[in-house]
Design an enzyme around this catalytic site. Structure first.
Site, short mmCIF file in Angstrom:
data_model
loop_
_atom_site.label_atom_id
_atom_site.label_comp_id
_atom_site.label_asym_id
_atom_site.label_seq_id
_atom_site.Cartn_x
_atom_site.Cartn_y
_atom_site.Cartn_z
N ASN A 9 0.87 -1.18 0.00
CA ASN A 9 0.00 0.00 0.00
C ASN A 9 0.91 1.22 0.00
O ASN A 9 1.53 1.54 1.02
CB ASN A 9 -0.89 -0.04 1.25
CG ASN A 9 -1.69 1.24 1.42
OD1 ASN A 9 -1.75 2.08 0.52
ND2 ASN A 9 -2.32 1.38 2.59
N LYS A 11 0.03 4.24 -0.15
CA LYS A 11 -0.61 5.40 0.46
C LYS A 11 -0.42 6.62 -0.45
O LYS A 11 -0.43 6.46 -1.68
CB LYS A 11 -0.08 5.62 1.88
CG LYS A 11 -0.15 4.32 2.70
CD LYS A 11 0.11 4.49 4.16
CE LYS A 11 -0.02 3.14 4.85
NZ LYS A 11 0.10 3.22 6.31
N HIS A 94 -9.32 1.14 5.15
CA HIS A 94 -8.03 1.32 5.83
C HIS A 94 -8.21 2.25 7.03
O HIS A 94 -9.01 3.18 6.98
CB HIS A 94 -7.00 1.89 4.85
CG HIS A 94 -5.60 1.84 5.40
ND1 HIS A 94 -5.14 2.76 6.31
CD2 HIS A 94 -4.60 0.96 5.20
CE1 HIS A 94 -3.89 2.45 6.64
NE2 HIS A 94 -3.55 1.36 5.99
N GLU A 96 -6.56 4.63 8.10
CA GLU A 96 -6.36 6.06 7.82
C GLU A 96 -7.62 6.67 7.21
O GLU A 96 -7.90 7.85 7.43
CB GLU A 96 -5.13 6.24 6.92
CG GLU A 96 -3.85 5.99 7.70
CD GLU A 96 -2.69 5.41 6.90
OE1 GLU A 96 -2.71 5.46 5.66
OE2 GLU A 96 -1.77 4.88 7.55
N GLU A 163 -4.84 -4.85 10.73
CA GLU A 163 -3.80 -3.84 10.90
C GLU A 163 -4.04 -3.09 12.21
O GLU A 163 -4.84 -2.14 12.23
CB GLU A 163 -3.82 -2.85 9.74
CG GLU A 163 -3.55 -3.48 8.39
CD GLU A 163 -3.03 -2.46 7.39
OE1 GLU A 163 -1.94 -2.69 6.88
OE2 GLU A 163 -3.69 -1.43 7.15
N GLY A 169 3.13 2.27 10.65
CA GLY A 169 4.09 3.35 10.47
C GLY A 169 4.87 3.70 11.72
O GLY A 169 5.51 4.75 11.79
N SER A 209 3.95 -2.15 10.13
CA SER A 209 5.41 -2.19 10.28
C SER A 209 6.04 -3.52 9.89
O SER A 209 7.04 -3.94 10.47
CB SER A 209 5.81 -1.80 11.72
OG SER A 209 5.40 -0.47 12.00
P1 13P Z 1 3.41 0.35 7.49
O1 13P Z 1 3.88 -0.94 6.89
O2 13P Z 1 4.12 1.55 6.96
O3 13P Z 1 3.37 0.28 8.99
O4 13P Z 1 1.88 0.55 7.01
C1 13P Z 1 1.00 -0.50 7.15
C2 13P Z 1 -0.24 -0.16 6.43
O5 13P Z 1 -0.99 0.71 6.85
C3 13P Z 1 -0.52 -0.88 5.19
O6 13P Z 1 -1.82 -0.64 4.75
#
Ligand code: 13P
Length: 250
Positions: A9, A11, A94, A96, A163, A169, A209
């Site tokens: 992803n 983002k 997601h 976010e 997640e 992150g 992560s």
């Molecule tokens: P990270 O791997 O950067 O922690 O992000 C995970 C994520 O949100 C994938 O959708």
């Protein structure tokens, strides 16, 4: 056991120049037998990314969609538009988007249904916040999100991504024991919601992560059928070892 899926992803990251990474990822994916590989770049990069992966096993996906086919929804993208651009999957719900765009379980479910109806694979994301985990509510939160966000039809094109919000992150990952407990609970919920056979086939990805250093141990956990990778999917150097870790478990 379902075939593992390693999905990146991006983002709101990436550029046309960054598509060189997709070339390198596609080359590695051709060597990684028994693993499905996908990259979900920003909307503007979907079509050029699709051209990059033509003839390779890598699928390109979107990071969100709308449930309507078309209409007065400024700023949104329909599933038909994703399909026309060559996308084969889409991430929905997601954390976010749940956090910043205030998406509800109901909206996530409508998006997942629309995606599946359009022929896309829907990756439905769930996961608890740190406060919810500290309160001992992680399993209950995930169960509630699943009940509200999952379509009840089209399980063959459904993927769930667990997640934990606090692991995204941050460089912190859930422990293998915690991942095992939540994934087992998700598997039970999937069987209950979708029926035994369909619920057993849905892939459950871990995200938060994931990197080259921790992928092998996370992917070895029971009911972890792949990974949804953020930061470490932005370069082939970081992403390919995760794909290779999945292939090595095959
Ligand atoms: P990270 O791997 O950067 O922690 O992000 C995970 C994520 O949100 C994938 O959708």
């Amino acid at each position: 056991m379902p075939k593992p899926l390693i999905a990146g992803n991006w983002k709101m990251n990436g550029s046309r120049a960054a598509l060189a990474e997709v070339d390198a990822i596609a080359a590695a994916a051709e060597r990684a037998n028994g693993v499905d590989v996908a990259i979900c770049p920003p909307f503007t990069l979907i079509e050029p990314a699709v051209r990059k992966v033509e003839g390779t096993p890598v699928a390109i996906g979107g990071q969100d969609c709308h449930w309507a086919e078309k209409g007065a929804y400024t700023g949104w993208t329909s599933c038909a538009m994703l399909v026309e651009a060559g996308a084969r999957l889409v991430i929905v719900g997601h954390s976010e988007r749940r956090q910043y765009a205030h998406e509800t379980d109901e909206e996530v479910r409508r998006k997942a249904e629309a995606a599946i109806a359009a022929g896309l694979t829907a990756i439905v994301c769930v996961g608890e916040t740190e406060a919810e985990r500290d309160a001992g509510e992680a399993e209950a939160v995930v169960a509630r999100q699943l009940r509200g966000s999952l379509p009840t039809d089209g399980a063959e094109r459904l993927v769930v991504a667990y997640e934990p919000v606090w692991a995204i992150g941050t460089g912190r990952t859930a422990s293998c024991d915690d991942v095992a407990a939540i994934h087992a609970a998700i598997r039970r919920d999937l069987r209950a919601i979708l029926g035994d056979a369909a619920g057993a086939q849905v892939r459950i990805l871990y995200g938060g992560s994931v990197n080259a250093g921790n992928a092998a141990e996370l992917l070895a956990v029971a009911d972890v059928d792949g990974a949804l990778v953020g930061g470490a999917s932005l370069t082939a150097a970081a992403f390919v070892p995760i794909v290779e870790a999945a292939a090595a478990q095959g």
